[in-house]
Design a protein around this motif. Structure first.
Motif, PDB file in Angstrom:
ATOM      1  N   GLU B 251      50.516  86.238  22.068  1.00 53.12           N
ATOM      2  CA  GLU B 251      50.708  86.990  23.319  1.00 53.12           C
ATOM      3  C   GLU B 251      49.322  87.339  23.841  1.00 53.12           C
ATOM      4  O   GLU B 251      48.883  88.487  23.779  1.00 53.12           O
ATOM      5  N   HIS B 252      48.633  86.345  24.328  1.00 57.21           N
ATOM      6  CA  HIS B 252      47.207  86.467  24.661  1.00 57.21           C
ATOM      7  C   HIS B 252      46.850  85.256  25.508  1.00 57.21           C
ATOM      8  O   HIS B 252      47.578  84.263  25.506  1.00 57.21           O
ATOM      9  N   SER B 253      45.737  85.342  26.195  1.00 56.50           N
ATOM     10  CA  SER B 253      45.226  84.170  26.900  1.00 56.50           C
ATOM     11  C   SER B 253      45.082  83.004  25.926  1.00 56.50           C
ATOM     12  O   SER B 253      44.795  83.197  24.746  1.00 56.50           O
ATOM     13  N   GLU B 254      45.263  81.789  26.453  1.00 56.03           N
ATOM     14  CA  GLU B 254      45.007  80.598  25.625  1.00 56.03           C
ATOM     15  C   GLU B 254      43.545  80.539  25.205  1.00 56.03           C
ATOM     16  O   GLU B 254      43.193  79.815  24.297  1.00 56.03           O
ATOM     17  N   PHE B 255      42.724  81.291  25.922  1.00 56.16           N
ATOM     18  CA  PHE B 255      41.283  81.245  25.653  1.00 56.16           C
ATOM     19  C   PHE B 255      40.887  82.319  24.641  1.00 56.16           C
ATOM     20  O   PHE B 255      41.209  83.494  24.792  1.00 56.16           O
ATOM     21  N   GLY B 256      40.152  81.921  23.649  1.00 52.54           N
ATOM     22  CA  GLY B 256      39.443  82.888  22.804  1.00 52.54           C
ATOM     23  C   GLY B 256      40.259  83.634  21.772  1.00 52.54           C
ATOM     24  O   GLY B 256      39.752  84.582  21.174  1.00 52.54           O
ATOM     25  N   GLY B 257      41.498  83.221  21.549  1.00 55.38           N
ATOM     26  CA  GLY B 257      42.327  83.958  20.598  1.00 55.38           C
ATOM     27  C   GLY B 257      42.650  83.159  19.351  1.00 55.38           C
ATOM     28  O   GLY B 257      41.829  82.373  18.863  1.00 55.38           O
ATOM     29  N   LEU B 258      43.854  83.376  18.858  1.00 55.09           N
ATOM     30  CA  LEU B 258      44.314  82.714  17.635  1.00 55.09           C
ATOM     31  C   LEU B 258      44.217  81.190  17.735  1.00 55.09           C
ATOM     32  O   LEU B 258      43.718  80.522  16.823  1.00 55.09           O
ATOM     33  N   GLY B 259      44.704  80.647  18.848  1.00 51.12           N
ATOM     34  CA  GLY B 259      44.775  79.194  18.988  1.00 51.12           C
ATOM     35  C   GLY B 259      43.405  78.553  18.919  1.00 51.12           C
ATOM     36  O   GLY B 259      43.200  77.572  18.195  1.00 51.12           O
ATOM     37  N   GLU B 260      42.452  79.115  19.657  1.00 48.54           N
ATOM     38  CA  GLU B 260      41.119  78.508  19.649  1.00 48.54           C
ATOM     39  C   GLU B 260      40.422  78.701  18.298  1.00 48.54           C
ATOM     40  O   GLU B 260      39.607  77.868  17.899  1.00 48.54           O
ATOM     41  N   GLN B 261      40.761  79.773  17.606  1.00 44.95           N
ATOM     42  CA  GLN B 261      40.240  79.953  16.246  1.00 44.95           C
ATOM     43  C   GLN B 261      40.749  78.813  15.352  1.00 44.95           C
ATOM     44  O   GLN B 261      39.988  78.210  14.590  1.00 44.95           O
ATOM     45  N   CYS B 262      42.037  78.512  15.449  1.00 41.54           N
ATOM     46  CA  CYS B 262      42.620  77.421  14.656  1.00 41.54           C
ATOM     47  C   CYS B 262      41.979  76.089  15.045  1.00 41.54           C
ATOM     48  O   CYS B 262      41.595  75.294  14.177  1.00 41.54           O
ATOM     49  N   ALA B 263      41.855  75.861  16.355  1.00 43.56           N
ATOM     50  CA  ALA B 263      41.297  74.584  16.843  1.00 43.56           C
ATOM     51  C   ALA B 263      39.894  74.373  16.304  1.00 43.56           C
ATOM     52  O   ALA B 263      39.536  73.263  15.874  1.00 43.56           O
ATOM     53  N   SER B 264      39.124  75.440  16.304  1.00 47.98           N
ATOM     54  CA  SER B 264      37.753  75.346  15.833  1.00 47.98           C
ATOM     55  C   SER B 264      37.721  74.967  14.349  1.00 47.98           C
ATOM     56  O   SER B 264      36.930  74.116  13.927  1.00 47.98           O
ATOM     57  N   LEU B 265      38.597  75.558  13.567  1.00 51.29           N
ATOM     58  CA  LEU B 265      38.626  75.231  12.137  1.00 51.29           C
ATOM     59  C   LEU B 265      39.079  73.796  11.905  1.00 51.29           C
ATOM     60  O   LEU B 265      38.530  73.098  11.051  1.00 51.29           O
ATOM     61  N   LEU B 266      40.076  73.364  12.680  1.00 55.32           N
ATOM     62  CA  LEU B 266      40.558  71.990  12.522  1.00 55.32           C
ATOM     63  C   LEU B 266      39.431  71.004  12.820  1.00 55.32           C
ATOM     64  O   LEU B 266      39.156  70.088  12.051  1.00 55.32           O
ATOM     65  N   ALA B 267      38.762  71.256  13.956  1.00 57.99           N
ATOM     66  CA  ALA B 267      37.717  70.322  14.381  1.00 57.99           C
ATOM     67  C   ALA B 267      36.557  70.308  13.388  1.00 57.99           C
ATOM     68  O   ALA B 267      36.055  69.241  13.024  1.00 57.99           O
ATOM     69  N   GLN B 268      36.170  71.470  12.933  1.00 60.32           N
ATOM     70  CA  GLN B 268      34.985  71.537  12.076  1.00 60.32           C
ATOM     71  C   GLN B 268      35.263  71.101  10.639  1.00 60.32           C
ATOM     72  O   GLN B 268      34.345  70.987   9.838  1.00 60.32           O
ATOM     73  N   ASN B 269      36.545  70.918  10.321  1.00 65.48           N
ATOM     74  CA  ASN B 269      36.877  70.430   8.981  1.00 65.48           C
ATOM     75  C   ASN B 269      37.488  69.024   9.018  1.00 65.48           C
ATOM     76  O   ASN B 269      38.142  68.606   8.076  1.00 65.48           O
ATOM     77  N   GLN B 270      37.280  68.360  10.139  1.00 64.77           N
ATOM     78  CA  GLN B 270      37.747  66.972  10.306  1.00 64.77           C
ATOM     79  C   GLN B 270      39.230  66.819   9.964  1.00 64.77           C
ATOM     80  O   GLN B 270      39.644  65.870   9.326  1.00 64.77           O
ATOM     81  N   ILE B 271      40.024  67.796  10.377  1.00 61.36           N
ATOM     82  CA  ILE B 271      41.463  67.677  10.135  1.00 61.36           C
ATOM     83  C   ILE B 271      42.112  67.206  11.431  1.00 61.36           C
ATOM     84  O   ILE B 271      42.055  67.903  12.451  1.00 61.36           O
ATOM     85  N   ASN B 272      42.699  66.066  11.370  1.00 60.38           N
ATOM     86  CA  ASN B 272      43.221  65.472  12.590  1.00 60.38           C
ATOM     87  C   ASN B 272      44.744  65.622  12.650  1.00 60.38           C
ATOM     88  O   ASN B 272      45.487  64.682  12.448  1.00 60.38           O
ATOM     89  N   THR B 273      45.199  66.847  12.916  1.00 60.75           N
ATOM     90  CA  THR B 273      46.650  67.055  13.051  1.00 60.75           C
ATOM     91  C   THR B 273      46.990  67.132  14.528  1.00 60.75           C
ATOM     92  O   THR B 273      46.122  67.332  15.375  1.00 60.75           O
ATOM     93  N   ASN B 274      48.260  67.039  14.779  1.00 64.58           N
ATOM     94  CA  ASN B 274      48.770  67.208  16.127  1.00 64.58           C
ATOM     95  C   ASN B 274      48.875  68.714  16.371  1.00 64.58           C
ATOM     96  O   ASN B 274      49.695  69.385  15.758  1.00 64.58           O
ATOM     97  N   PHE B 275      48.046  69.237  17.256  1.00 68.51           N
ATOM     98  CA  PHE B 275      47.934  70.692  17.375  1.00 68.51           C
ATOM     99  C   PHE B 275      48.176  71.162  18.811  1.00 68.51           C
ATOM    100  O   PHE B 275      47.729  70.517  19.757  1.00 68.51           O
ATOM    101  N   LYS B 276      48.900  72.265  18.952  1.00 69.75           N
ATOM    102  CA  LYS B 276      49.198  72.785  20.295  1.00 69.75           C
ATOM    103  C   LYS B 276      49.046  74.313  20.305  1.00 69.75           C
ATOM    104  O   LYS B 276      49.556  74.993  19.419  1.00 69.75           O
ATOM    105  N   ILE B 277      48.376  74.810  21.336  1.00 66.50           N
ATOM    106  CA  ILE B 277      48.224  76.258  21.509  1.00 66.50           C
ATOM    107  C   ILE B 277      49.259  76.741  22.522  1.00 66.50           C
ATOM    108  O   ILE B 277      49.318  76.228  23.637  1.00 66.50           O
ATOM    109  N   ILE B 278      50.062  77.714  22.140  1.00 65.82           N
ATOM    110  CA  ILE B 278      50.927  78.365  23.136  1.00 65.82           C
ATOM    111  C   ILE B 278      50.390  79.769  23.381  1.00 65.82           C
ATOM    112  O   ILE B 278      50.287  80.582  22.459  1.00 65.82           O
ATOM    113  N   GLY B 279      50.034  80.031  24.622  1.00 63.89           N
ATOM    114  CA  GLY B 279      49.521  81.342  25.012  1.00 63.89           C
ATOM    115  C   GLY B 279      49.666  81.469  26.516  1.00 63.89           C
ATOM    116  O   GLY B 279      50.374  80.675  27.148  1.00 63.89           O
TER     117      GLY B 279
END
Ligand SMILES: Cc1ncc(C[n+]2csc(CCOP(=O)(O)OP(=O)(O)O)c2C)c(N)n1
Ligand SMILES: [Mg+2]
Lengths: 276, 313
Positions: B251-279
């Motif tokens: 319950e937050h902007s798509e920017f700068g919250g939980l979703g982008e935290q997850c995205a950053s971890l996925l990208a920086q750990n070379q995990i290539n999953t199908n990922f979607k942010i709902i915000g």
């Protein structure tokens, strides 16, 4: 009593009916603060300000910023009567996807600035008045603040700028109903001596009975109170004014009337209309 | 077993804080004409010596809280999340976080709890701004259990803390079987291939979405990521490595919250999953009740389930 002030008095009663109707029908609203300031808006829009649906898109007109945005039901009611939009638009209040929400937004015709977080309106009004003055325009900027709102430090920052720039085209009105959400202003966070405070900040201060049409008509005639000084009107009001059981009750800050309370209130207003 | 409907987390917060404050006179609550919204009227009546009222002055609220903390008090500064984390941001950054005063900043009626009161009253920016303030812990409890545990831990937490509460009654997700610890995600259910990561009041929505998915023979892992910072990267990455699909809900902007935290971890750990942010997307927000607005922005259980399924197909 002139016929004009008689007309305004009748309008004030009608406005109170509309305020209650839209709050009751939509199930939310700031009842107390809307009822305390509606006479001020009535006089401003119907007698004082050069502002109408015709000239609203122009800069050359008077301007109004309602800093105590939560009392938007009073503003909607008066703007509707002035022809900015239709009553059936207003009746969408609080419905999904309506622009008529619990605080003023510029999506609504006649609204000048988005408010709702307290303590912003005066700074914006100062900027607007300063811009008009720089361009040697004669029009004025009016802004309405709550008395609880005066605890915000930003109000006082803006006050210093208003006097620095000699904004005699700025008219600040305080809805001095002596209540906020938690209780009386003097218990929650005392603001007296109010008029001395603003005088020492460089304002010319006058007091009015903010629920009396005559008193308000009278005081607005004297603007500017003094050349080169920003104007401050401390409008002494009663929170919930005009409906006996709502008057001066902390609990009515944002209480919505029950069906029974609604009927009683409308009945009382209709009685008053007969005698007005 | 169906989950029972609990109380609003905000009420649980106020009840817990009152209980704790009765045991510990060092606890001080600071309010800004906000005790009614914070359900703290009983607190004010029972412990008048432990409540400080500053009037409608959120910057002052935070500054005074820092000072009270410096005098040895255990301070809870309580104000609507929207004003607390926007108007008082510099006081939060300098006087609380930088100066390391262990004040608990309690943002009430967070997210879009205020519904029709509009954008001035919504806090869909708070995770983002608080995340990039160094030394700030951020917690959004999901249900009554989490809402109460976080306050008990906040009393003796030694660093600045921001806690965000909504005001709608919440389902009891955990039924008290689990452990709550600030900084440690709670896995509500362990599934296969699909993971729903949510925080605060959206955990309930993710949980209901998972029930729809189960009817479609999809068994998701559901996580209450109650602590947004410090983020439980370990738990997240363990789940991410096992999942083909991850959906985050906040319950937050798509920017700068939980979703982008997850995205950053996925990208920086070379995990290539199908990922979607709902915000909440970057647009002039639609107006309505909290639940209508959340539903509109794809956070109804049905829409969460549909989004998840669309990533499978
Ligand atoms: C910055 C900010 N803080 C808190 C609030 C919540 N709030 C809405 S109305 C109100 C009380 C306002 O009291 P007052 O200014 O006296 O208005 P009135 O009595 O005319 O309703 C408060 C605290 C807000 N809208 N904005
Ligand atoms: Mg007031």
């Amino acid at each position: 009593m002139t016929s004009h002030s008689k007309l305004l008095k009748q309008k004030s009663i009608e406005y109170r009916k509309t305020i209650l109707e839209i709050i009751f029908n939509s199930g939310a609203g700031h009842t107390g603060g809307s009822l305390s300031c509606v006479d001020i808006l009535n006089v401003l829009y119907n007698s004082v300000m050069d502002i109408s649906p015709k000239n609203f898109s122009k800069i050359d007109r008077d301007h109004f910023i309602q800093s105590k945005g939560h009392s938007v039901e009073a503003l909607y009611t008066v703007l509707c009567d002035c022809g900015f939009f239709q009553r059936n638009d207003l009746d969408t209040l609080n419905q999904f996807n309506s622009h008529f929400i619990g605080h003023p937004t510029k999506k609504i015709p006649g609204i000048e600035h988005n408010t709702g977080a307290l303590g912003h309106g005066l700074s914006v009004a100062v900027g607007l008045a300063l811009g008009l003055k720089k361009d040697k325009k004669k029009h004025r900027v009016f802004t309405l603040l709550g008395d609880g709102e005066l605890s915000e430090g930003s109000v006082w920052e803006a006050a210093t700028s208003a006097s620095k720039y000699n904004l005699d085209n700025l008219v600040v009105i305080i809805d001095r109903n002596k209540l906020q959400i938690t209780g009386g202003t003097e218990e929650v966070n005392p603001i007296e001596p109010l008029s001395n405070k603003f005088e020492s900040f460089g304002f010319k201060v006058q007091e009015a009975d903010g629920n009396s049409i005559e008193s308000l008509l009278n005081i607005f005639q004297n603007i500017p109170f003094q050349e080169g000084m920003p104007n401050m009107i401390i409008a002494n009001t009663v929170k919930g004014a005009g409906i006996s059981f709502i008057e001066n009750q902390v609990s009515w800050h944002h209480k919505v009337p029950t069906q029974e309370e609604f009927n009683l209130a409308i009945q009382e207003l209709e009685e008053n209309l007969k005698n007005a | 077993m169906p989950n029972t409907l609990g109380k609003p987390n905000l009420e649980i917060f106020a009840d817990t804080l009152l209980m704790e404050a009765k045991k510990d006179s060092k606890i001080i609550v600071v309010t800004s004409d906000s005790r009614g919204s914070g359900k703290l009227v009983p607190f004010g009546k029972e412990l008048p010596q432990q409540i400080v009222e500053v009037g409608i002055a959120e910057q002052n609220l935070v500054g005074i809280s820092a000072g009270l903390s410096a005098s040895g008090k255990k301070v809870f500064a309580v104000s609507p999340a929207s004003f607390l984390t926007a108007r008082s941001l510099e006081q939060i950054k300098n006087d609380i976080a930088y100066s390391d005063h262990p004040v608990a900043l309690v943002g009430i009626s967070a997210g879009i709890s205020y519904g029709q009161l509009g954008s001035t009253h919504h806090s869909i920016h708070d995770f983002a701004v608080m995340r990039c303030i160094n030394n700030m812990t951020i917690v959004a409890p999901a249900d009554n259990f989490e809402a109460s545990e976080v306050i008990k831990q906040a009393v003796n937490y030694n660093h600045p803390l921001y806690i965000r509460y909504g005001k709608k009654p919440m389902l009891d997700i955990h039924s008290g079987k689990t452990q709550f610890q600030i900084g440690k995600a709670i896995i509500i259910e362990e599934g296969e291939d699909v993971a729903l990561i949510a925080t605060g009041e959206t955990v309930q929505r993710a949980f209901l979405a998972s029930q729809i998915l189960k009817e479609n023979n999809i068994n998701p892992t559901i996580v209450s990521m109650h602590t947004i910072k410090p983020f439980d990267s370990e738990t997240f990455l363990n789940i991410a490595k096992k999942s083909k699909i991850i959906v985050s809900i906040e319950e937050h902007s798509e920017f700068g919250g939980l979703g982008e935290q997850c995205a950053s971890l996925l990208a920086q750990n070379q995990i290539n999953t199908n990922f979607k942010i709902i915000g909440i997307p970057d647009e002039y927000m639609v107006n309505g009740s909290q639940s209508d607005v959340l539903d509109y922005y794809n956070m109804s259980p049905e829409k969460i389930a549909n989004t998840t399924k669309s990533l499978i197909d």
